[in-house]
Motif scaffolding. Structure first.
Motif, PDB file in Angstrom:
ATOM      1  N   GLU A   1       5.182 -24.748 -31.657  1.00  0.00           N
ATOM      2  CA  GLU A   1       5.610 -24.005 -32.843  1.00  0.00           C
ATOM      3  C   GLU A   1       5.083 -22.579 -32.852  1.00  0.00           C
ATOM      4  N   HIS A   2       3.944 -22.349 -32.186  1.00  0.00           N
ATOM      5  CA  HIS A   2       3.313 -21.025 -32.141  1.00  0.00           C
ATOM      6  C   HIS A   2       2.971 -20.686 -30.687  1.00  0.00           C
ATOM      7  N   PRO A   3       3.984 -20.394 -29.866  1.00  0.00           N
ATOM      8  CA  PRO A   3       3.732 -20.188 -28.429  1.00  0.00           C
ATOM      9  C   PRO A   3       2.874 -18.966 -28.111  1.00  0.00           C
ATOM     10  N   TRP A   4       2.636 -18.119 -29.069  1.00  0.00           N
ATOM     11  CA  TRP A   4       1.816 -16.926 -28.858  1.00  0.00           C
ATOM     12  C   TRP A   4       0.313 -17.237 -28.877  1.00  0.00           C
ATOM     13  N   LEU A   5      -0.085 -18.434 -29.334  1.00  0.00           N
ATOM     14  CA  LEU A   5      -1.505 -18.754 -29.472  1.00  0.00           C
ATOM     15  C   LEU A   5      -2.264 -18.710 -28.141  1.00  0.00           C
ATOM     16  N   SER A   6      -1.754 -19.384 -27.123  1.00  0.00           N
ATOM     17  CA  SER A   6      -2.468 -19.425 -25.832  1.00  0.00           C
ATOM     18  C   SER A   6      -2.576 -18.056 -25.184  1.00  0.00           C
ATOM     19  N   PRO A   7      -1.473 -17.289 -25.091  1.00  0.00           N
ATOM     20  CA  PRO A   7      -1.618 -15.960 -24.479  1.00  0.00           C
ATOM     21  C   PRO A   7      -2.541 -15.041 -25.269  1.00  0.00           C
ATOM     22  N   THR A   8      -2.521 -15.169 -26.585  1.00  0.00           N
ATOM     23  CA  THR A   8      -3.397 -14.340 -27.415  1.00  0.00           C
ATOM     24  C   THR A   8      -4.857 -14.718 -27.193  1.00  0.00           C
ATOM     25  N   ALA A   9      -5.135 -16.016 -27.157  1.00  0.00           N
ATOM     26  CA  ALA A   9      -6.506 -16.470 -26.903  1.00  0.00           C
ATOM     27  C   ALA A   9      -6.983 -16.015 -25.528  1.00  0.00           C
ATOM     28  N   LEU A  10      -6.113 -16.120 -24.532  1.00  0.00           N
ATOM     29  CA  LEU A  10      -6.477 -15.688 -23.184  1.00  0.00           C
ATOM     30  C   LEU A  10      -6.769 -14.191 -23.158  1.00  0.00           C
ATOM     31  N   ALA A  11      -5.922 -13.403 -23.803  1.00  0.00           N
ATOM     32  CA  ALA A  11      -6.135 -11.953 -23.848  1.00  0.00           C
ATOM     33  C   ALA A  11      -7.461 -11.616 -24.532  1.00  0.00           C
ATOM     34  N   MET A  12      -7.764 -12.302 -25.621  1.00  0.00           N
ATOM     35  CA  MET A  12      -9.025 -12.051 -26.331  1.00  0.00           C
ATOM     36  C   MET A  12     -10.222 -12.401 -25.448  1.00  0.00           C
ATOM     37  N   LEU A  13     -10.118 -13.508 -24.716  1.00  0.00           N
ATOM     38  CA  LEU A  13     -11.215 -13.903 -23.820  1.00  0.00           C
ATOM     39  C   LEU A  13     -11.411 -12.894 -22.698  1.00  0.00           C
ATOM     40  N   VAL A  14     -10.321 -12.397 -22.144  1.00  0.00           N
ATOM     41  CA  VAL A  14     -10.413 -11.439 -21.041  1.00  0.00           C
ATOM     42  C   VAL A  14     -10.921 -10.080 -21.533  1.00  0.00           C
ATOM     43  N   ILE A  15     -10.532  -9.689 -22.742  1.00  0.00           N
ATOM     44  CA  ILE A  15     -10.959  -8.393 -23.280  1.00  0.00           C
ATOM     45  C   ILE A  15     -12.392  -8.459 -23.811  1.00  0.00           C
ATOM     46  N   CYS A  16     -12.691  -9.475 -24.604  1.00  0.00           N
ATOM     47  CA  CYS A  16     -14.010  -9.571 -25.251  1.00  0.00           C
ATOM     48  C   CYS A  16     -15.060 -10.255 -24.371  1.00  0.00           C
ATOM     49  N   GLY A  17     -14.611 -11.079 -23.426  1.00  0.00           N
ATOM     50  CA  GLY A  17     -15.529 -11.837 -22.589  1.00  0.00           C
ATOM     51  C   GLY A  17     -16.565 -11.005 -21.862  1.00  0.00           C
ATOM     52  N   PRO A  18     -16.168  -9.914 -21.206  1.00  0.00           N
ATOM     53  CA  PRO A  18     -17.179  -9.113 -20.510  1.00  0.00           C
ATOM     54  C   PRO A  18     -18.229  -8.526 -21.459  1.00  0.00           C
ATOM     55  N   LEU A  19     -17.797  -8.171 -22.665  1.00  0.00           N
ATOM     56  CA  LEU A  19     -18.733  -7.578 -23.623  1.00  0.00           C
ATOM     57  C   LEU A  19     -19.711  -8.622 -24.163  1.00  0.00           C
ATOM     58  N   VAL A  20     -19.188  -9.788 -24.540  1.00  0.00           N
ATOM     59  CA  VAL A  20     -20.057 -10.852 -25.039  1.00  0.00           C
ATOM     60  C   VAL A  20     -20.947 -11.368 -23.903  1.00  0.00           C
ATOM     61  N   GLY A  21     -20.370 -11.524 -22.719  1.00  0.00           N
ATOM     62  CA  GLY A  21     -21.156 -11.957 -21.572  1.00  0.00           C
ATOM     63  C   GLY A  21     -22.287 -10.997 -21.259  1.00  0.00           C
ATOM     64  N   ARG A  22     -22.009  -9.710 -21.380  1.00  0.00           N
ATOM     65  CA  ARG A  22     -23.042  -8.691 -21.150  1.00  0.00           C
ATOM     66  C   ARG A  22     -24.167  -8.827 -22.169  1.00  0.00           C
ATOM     67  N   LEU A  23     -23.804  -9.123 -23.417  1.00  0.00           N
ATOM     68  CA  LEU A  23     -24.814  -9.254 -24.470  1.00  0.00           C
ATOM     69  C   LEU A  23     -25.781 -10.408 -24.221  1.00  0.00           C
ATOM     70  N   VAL A  24     -25.292 -11.482 -23.608  1.00  0.00           N
ATOM     71  CA  VAL A  24     -26.148 -12.653 -23.390  1.00  0.00           C
ATOM     72  C   VAL A  24     -26.625 -12.783 -21.945  1.00  0.00           C
ATOM     73  N   ALA A  25     -26.292 -11.814 -21.113  1.00  0.00           N
ATOM     74  CA  ALA A  25     -26.632 -11.904 -19.691  1.00  0.00           C
ATOM     75  C   ALA A  25     -28.138 -11.995 -19.451  1.00  0.00           C
ATOM     76  N   HIS A  26     -28.932 -11.391 -20.301  1.00  0.00           N
ATOM     77  CA  HIS A  26     -30.382 -11.428 -20.139  1.00  0.00           C
ATOM     78  C   HIS A  26     -31.024 -12.438 -21.096  1.00  0.00           C
ATOM     79  N   ARG A  27     -30.181 -13.284 -21.664  1.00  0.00           N
ATOM     80  CA  ARG A  27     -30.631 -14.341 -22.572  1.00  0.00           C
ATOM     81  C   ARG A  27     -30.001 -15.662 -22.139  1.00  0.00           C
ATOM     82  N   PRO A  28     -30.529 -16.284 -21.100  1.00  0.00           N
ATOM     83  CA  PRO A  28     -29.890 -17.493 -20.560  1.00  0.00           C
ATOM     84  C   PRO A  28     -29.749 -18.621 -21.584  1.00  0.00           C
ATOM     85  N   ARG A  29     -30.703 -18.756 -22.500  1.00  0.00           N
ATOM     86  CA  ARG A  29     -30.578 -19.817 -23.507  1.00  0.00           C
ATOM     87  C   ARG A  29     -29.366 -19.592 -24.396  1.00  0.00           C
ATOM     88  N   ALA A  30     -29.155 -18.362 -24.777  1.00  0.00           N
ATOM     89  CA  ALA A  30     -27.983 -18.041 -25.606  1.00  0.00           C
ATOM     90  C   ALA A  30     -26.698 -18.281 -24.821  1.00  0.00           C
TER      91      ALA A  30
END
Length: 161
Positions: A8-37
């Motif tokens: 019913e909402h075919p845009w959900l998966s591509p949108t989620a993937l785009a958000m992960l690819v765009i925001c992932g490096p930034l969030v990953g960078r924030l926790v890169a020196h915090r392995p527990r997080a």
């Protein structure tokens, strides 16, 4: 239920993937020196994987395992969702371990284990498919690549002196 929502909402998966690819490096960078997080985020991201792949359904699967090799596309909503499902856990596990190749192998093997359990226990009502494993592994690869970008942005691990 999930498949109906995605159809019913075919845009959900591509949108989620785009958000992960765009925001992932930034969030990953924030926790890169915090392995527990990073491990906490990996664990939280793995919850949907377990729930959506292992939670019993009200139907009974009669076939053992579908053997097919189709690449996911945005028109095949279930396969596209299988890609998205594994991106975040692979991303955060790669950041936590700083070993993306190891995470790729382990997460891809974990996906194969899920499909094996689905094939061996038809009472849970899940259908095993090589397409699901392939889509999950593509998601793992995307997560690992995003993690490699995050780790590069974060720089070398900090050491205590």
């Amino acid at each position: 239920m999930i498949t109906t929502l995605l159809v019913e909402h075919p845009w959900l998966s591509p949108t989620a993937l785009a958000m992960l690819v765009i925001c992932g490096p930034l969030v990953g960078r924030l926790v890169a020196h915090r392995p527990r997080a990073a491990w906490l985020l990996a664990g939280l991201a793995a919850i949907p994987v377990v729930v959506l792949t292992m939670l019993p359904t009200d139907r009974r699967a009669f076939e053992r395992c579908e053997v097919a090799w189709s690449l996911p596309t945005f028109g095949r909503v279930e396969l596209a969702a299988n890609v998205v499902l594994f991106v975040a856990p692979a991303l955060f596990a790669s950041v936590a371990t700083r070993r993306p190749l190891l995470v790729f192998v382990a997460a891809s093997a974990f996906s194969a284990l899920i499909e094996t359990v689905q094939a061996l226990i038809p009472a849970i009502g899940r259908s095993c498919s090589t397409n699901d494993w392939l889509s999950n592994s593509i998601g793992v690869a995307i997560g690992v690549i995003v993690a490699m970008i995050a780790l590069r942005l974060a720089g070398p691990p900090k050491t205590d002196m």
